[in-house]
Each structure stands twice: as C-alpha cells, then as structure tokens.
Design a protein around this motif. Structure first.
Motif, PDB file in Angstrom:
ATOM      1  N   HIS A 203       4.016  -4.829  13.077  1.00 29.47           N
ATOM      2  CA  HIS A 203       3.707  -3.464  12.653  1.00 29.47           C
ATOM      3  C   HIS A 203       2.283  -3.096  13.063  1.00 29.47           C
ATOM      4  CE1 HIS A 203       7.426  -3.375  10.407  1.00 29.47           C
ATOM      5  NE2 HIS A 203       7.090  -4.504   9.812  1.00 29.47           N
ATOM      6  N   PRO A 204       2.009  -1.805  13.284  1.00 35.62           N
ATOM      7  CA  PRO A 204       0.720  -1.402  13.857  1.00 35.62           C
ATOM      8  C   PRO A 204      -0.460  -1.480  12.899  1.00 35.62           C
ATOM      9  CG  PRO A 204       2.068   0.529  13.389  1.00 35.62           C
ATOM     10  CD  PRO A 204       2.942  -0.661  13.169  1.00 35.62           C
ATOM     11  N   SER A 205      -0.235  -1.612  11.594  1.00 35.80           N
ATOM     12  CA  SER A 205      -1.345  -1.548  10.640  1.00 35.80           C
ATOM     13  C   SER A 205      -1.527  -2.834   9.855  1.00 35.80           C
ATOM     14  CB  SER A 205      -1.138  -0.378   9.676  1.00 35.80           C
ATOM     15  OG  SER A 205      -1.200   0.852  10.364  1.00 35.80           O
ATOM     16  N   THR A 206      -1.080  -3.937  10.383  1.00 35.79           N
ATOM     17  CA  THR A 206      -1.287  -5.235   9.745  1.00 35.79           C
ATOM     18  C   THR A 206      -1.380  -6.314  10.820  1.00 35.79           C
ATOM     19  OG1 THR A 206      -0.463  -6.784   8.060  1.00 35.79           O
ATOM     20  CG2 THR A 206       1.195  -5.652   9.377  1.00 35.79           C
TER      21      THR A 206
ATOM     22  N   LEU B 181       0.837  -1.197   0.000  1.00 35.30           N
ATOM     23  CA  LEU B 181       0.000   0.000   0.000  1.00 35.30           C
ATOM     24  C   LEU B 181       0.874   1.251   0.000  1.00 35.30           C
ATOM     25  CD1 LEU B 181      -2.699  -0.984   2.655  1.00 35.30           C
ATOM     26  CD2 LEU B 181      -2.964  -0.934   0.172  1.00 35.30           C
ATOM     27  N   PRO B 182       0.444   2.319  -0.675  1.00 34.61           N
ATOM     28  CA  PRO B 182       1.196   3.574  -0.661  1.00 34.61           C
ATOM     29  C   PRO B 182       1.358   4.094   0.765  1.00 34.61           C
ATOM     30  CG  PRO B 182      -0.540   3.632  -2.332  1.00 34.61           C
ATOM     31  CD  PRO B 182      -0.762   2.400  -1.520  1.00 34.61           C
ATOM     32  N   GLY B 183       2.557   4.526   1.096  1.00 36.59           N
ATOM     33  CA  GLY B 183       2.808   5.086   2.409  1.00 36.59           C
ATOM     34  C   GLY B 183       3.199   4.073   3.458  1.00 36.59           C
ATOM     35  N   TYR B 184       3.139   2.786   3.131  1.00 38.10           N
ATOM     36  CA  TYR B 184       3.541   1.742   4.060  1.00 38.10           C
ATOM     37  C   TYR B 184       4.929   1.236   3.675  1.00 38.10           C
ATOM     38  CZ  TYR B 184      -1.315   1.361   5.690  1.00 38.10           C
ATOM     39  OH  TYR B 184      -2.564   1.613   6.200  1.00 38.10           O
ATOM     40  N   SER B 185       5.800   1.120   4.658  1.00 37.16           N
ATOM     41  CA  SER B 185       7.149   0.623   4.399  1.00 37.16           C
ATOM     42  C   SER B 185       7.243  -0.891   4.559  1.00 37.16           C
ATOM     43  CB  SER B 185       8.146   1.300   5.347  1.00 37.16           C
ATOM     44  OG  SER B 185       7.815   1.019   6.699  1.00 37.16           O
TER      45      SER B 185
ATOM     46  N   THR C 224      -9.687  -3.948   3.419  1.00 36.43           N
ATOM     47  CA  THR C 224      -8.868  -2.838   2.929  1.00 36.43           C
ATOM     48  C   THR C 224      -9.399  -2.345   1.596  1.00 36.43           C
ATOM     49  OG1 THR C 224      -6.931  -3.907   3.937  1.00 36.43           O
ATOM     50  CG2 THR C 224      -6.515  -2.106   2.381  1.00 36.43           C
ATOM     51  N   CYS C 225      -9.679  -1.034   1.512  1.00 33.34           N
ATOM     52  CA  CYS C 225     -10.061  -0.397   0.247  1.00 33.34           C
ATOM     53  C   CYS C 225      -9.233   0.868   0.095  1.00 33.34           C
ATOM     54  CB  CYS C 225     -11.555  -0.080   0.230  1.00 33.34           C
ATOM     55  SG  CYS C 225     -12.087   0.791  -1.269  1.00 33.34           S
ATOM     56  N   ASP C 226      -8.211   0.814  -0.730  1.00 33.24           N
ATOM     57  CA  ASP C 226      -7.328   1.958  -0.950  1.00 33.24           C
ATOM     58  C   ASP C 226      -7.360   2.364  -2.415  1.00 33.24           C
ATOM     59  OD1 ASP C 226      -5.522   3.860   0.186  1.00 33.24           O
ATOM     60  OD2 ASP C 226      -3.889   2.856  -0.864  1.00 33.24           O
ATOM     61  N   VAL C 227      -8.578   2.441  -2.970  1.00 34.99           N
ATOM     62  CA  VAL C 227      -8.796   2.783  -4.376  1.00 34.99           C
ATOM     63  C   VAL C 227      -9.180   4.256  -4.467  1.00 34.99           C
ATOM     64  CG1 VAL C 227     -10.128   2.252  -6.445  1.00 34.99           C
ATOM     65  CG2 VAL C 227      -9.585   0.435  -4.809  1.00 34.99           C
ATOM     66  N   THR C 228      -8.580   4.988  -5.392  1.00 37.37           N
ATOM     67  CA  THR C 228      -8.868   6.409  -5.548  1.00 37.37           C
ATOM     68  C   THR C 228     -10.349   6.631  -5.860  1.00 37.37           C
ATOM     69  OG1 THR C 228      -6.629   6.798  -6.365  1.00 37.37           O
ATOM     70  CG2 THR C 228      -8.262   8.502  -6.817  1.00 37.37           C
ATOM     71  N   ASN C 229     -10.980   7.517  -5.092  1.00 35.31           N
ATOM     72  CA  ASN C 229     -12.386   7.876  -5.290  1.00 35.31           C
ATOM     73  C   ASN C 229     -13.320   6.670  -5.260  1.00 35.31           C
ATOM     74  OD1 ASN C 229     -11.797  10.655  -5.587  1.00 35.31           O
ATOM     75  ND2 ASN C 229     -11.258  10.326  -7.730  1.00 35.31           N
TER      76      ASN C 229
END
Length: 264
Positions: A104-107, A64-68, A112-117
């Motif tokens: 990690h704190p987010s998994t 996902l964008p922003g996740y390392s 999960t829905c990380d689709v634009t608009n």
C-alpha cells in the motif's frame, strides 16, 4: 470566615496540574527508556522526549481513520502536545536501516501523528527508509531534520494557524526527484512557514491560506484548492515542472526574487 477556612477553600478550588516531564531514550540503558516506542507509550501531553544516538526501528501497527488497511509506523504520537528532540541528524535515526516499501502507498511510515489539534515539535533527527517519512496532523514546529529515502517525504496537515518547517532536507538516494512535501488536505486553514528547506521532489500545497515559503530549493511546486502561497527567494529544478497552479481551484502564488526553471 476564619483565615484557615479561606486558605482551605482556595486550595480546594485550585486545579491540580502535573508538571511536564522530560524523558530520555538511550540505547545503552542510561536513560529512562531504550527505545522510542517505549517512550511514546509512556508520555503525557506536554512532555519532552530526548533521544540519544542510534537507530530506532521498533515498528507499531496502527489503524488510522480513512485507511482501509493497517499502517506500520516507527514512531506513533498519541498525545495532543509533545516535543521530540534528537542528538542531530547524523546521530539519531528513526526508521529501518534499509528501505521498506509496502503493498500500500502509505505504509510503512517513519513518524505518525494523527491526533486532533495536536501540537508537535520535532528537532535534530533523521526519519528514514519508509514509504512515507512523516504524517503530521496539527500544528507542527520542525527544525534541523533530515527525511531520507522516503517515496513520499511528508504529509503535513495543519489545523489552526501557524507552525513551521525549517532547515530540513528531503533526500531520496534512489530517485533524483524523490523527496516531496504535501501541505494541507484541501481544508481551508491559515498560515504556516516553510523556510531554508531542500525539497528535490515536489512541494504541493492544498487549501492552506497564506503559507510562506522562503529560501527553499524545490524540484517543482503545485498549488491547488484555494491555496495562497508567498514564494520568496526560492528556486525550482531545471528537471522539474516549475510551478503549476491547478485551473479553477482559486489558488494564488505570489513570487518574490525567485528562480523558476523547468516547464512553467
């Protein structure tokens, strides 16, 4: 120009559209698919998934964008518009049978829905036993659901205006103050509604203008980054921190017929 030629031109000029499909998920093999993962991999934008009774715990690893780090999710939405309907919170369960934390704190994440608009509709199901229950970016309509056993209940990151979360309970049996809802990431967006929800942890609103929160039981509430919120007929827990407005961020909270307990 002959009538036949006119009709041919009109037919060629009319865009072809594929009608939205409804897919069924049944563990006994009587539907189109036996797992939610299979259905989500097959749908097109605008489709509906009807999920029958059962526990659906097939994980997918995504970037996902922003996740390392890679994120594990039990339901990954990849299309701009989708409706997901379960058989009721007592019957349809997305996520593992027991809690799965992570380094990690987010998994892992339940959905999960990380689709634009994106435009996502969710009804009548439980998301359970993950580090984060749901992460939804876009316009969401969520009704009659349970978010169970999640360290962080839900991150709803609206885009555009509108959307709602109704008649949904957040419950973490391992922490009396567990079950939180974060709305917004600080980006100025308009509107939205949270109504008839139980959020025993914290409600945190970041940058959303004109969010209405009605008839909700809250552990505590925090408003920041220019958020403007109307709190109507809501209550906060005696063990929580009441209401907090971050100093210097331009946040505004309007109260109407509320019971505020805890530290103001």
């Amino acid at each position: 120009m002959t009538m036949r030629l006119i009709i041919l031109i009109l037919v060629l000029a009319t865009p072809l559209t594929t009608p939205a499909a409804t897919w069924t998920v049944r563990q006994n093999g009587s539907g189109h698919f036996t797992t939610v993962k299979q259905a989500l991999n097959a749908v097109a934008s605008g489709d509906t998934i009807m999920i029958g009774p059962g526990e659906f715990s097939d994980p997918t690893t995504i970037s996902l964008p922003g996740y390392s780090y890679p994120v594990v999710s039990y339901a990954v939405v990849r299309v701009p518009e989708l409706t997901i309907i379960g058989a009721g919170v007592e019957h349809t369960w997305i996520g593992p049978a027991t809690f799965e934390g992570g380094v990690h704190p987010s998994t892992p994440q339940g959905l999960t829905c990380d689709v634009t608009n994106a435009r996502l509709t969710i009804r009548d199901l439980t998301v359970a036993n993950c580090q984060v229950g749901l992460v939804v970016r876009g316009a969401m309509q969520m009704d009659n659901c349970l978010v169970y056993g999640a360290n962080a209940g839900m991150y709803w990151l609206p885009s555009g205006s509108g959307g709602h979360l109704r008649n949904t309970t957040f419950h973490d049996p391992w922490s009396p103050a567990g079950g939180s809802l974060v709305v917004g990431d600080g980006t100025p967006v308009a509107g939205g509604l949270v109504e008839d929800c139980v959020i025993p942890g914290s409600l945190q609103v970041r940058g959303v203008r004109g969010l209405a929160v009605r008839d909700c039981e809250l552990g505590s509430a925090t408003f920041m980054l220019g958020a403007t919120v109307d709190l109507v007929r809501c209550s906060t827990s005696v063990t929580g921190n009441g209401i907090t407005q971050a100093v210097g961020t331009g946040a505004v909270c309007n109260l109407d017929d509320c019971t505020i307990r805890g530290a103001d």
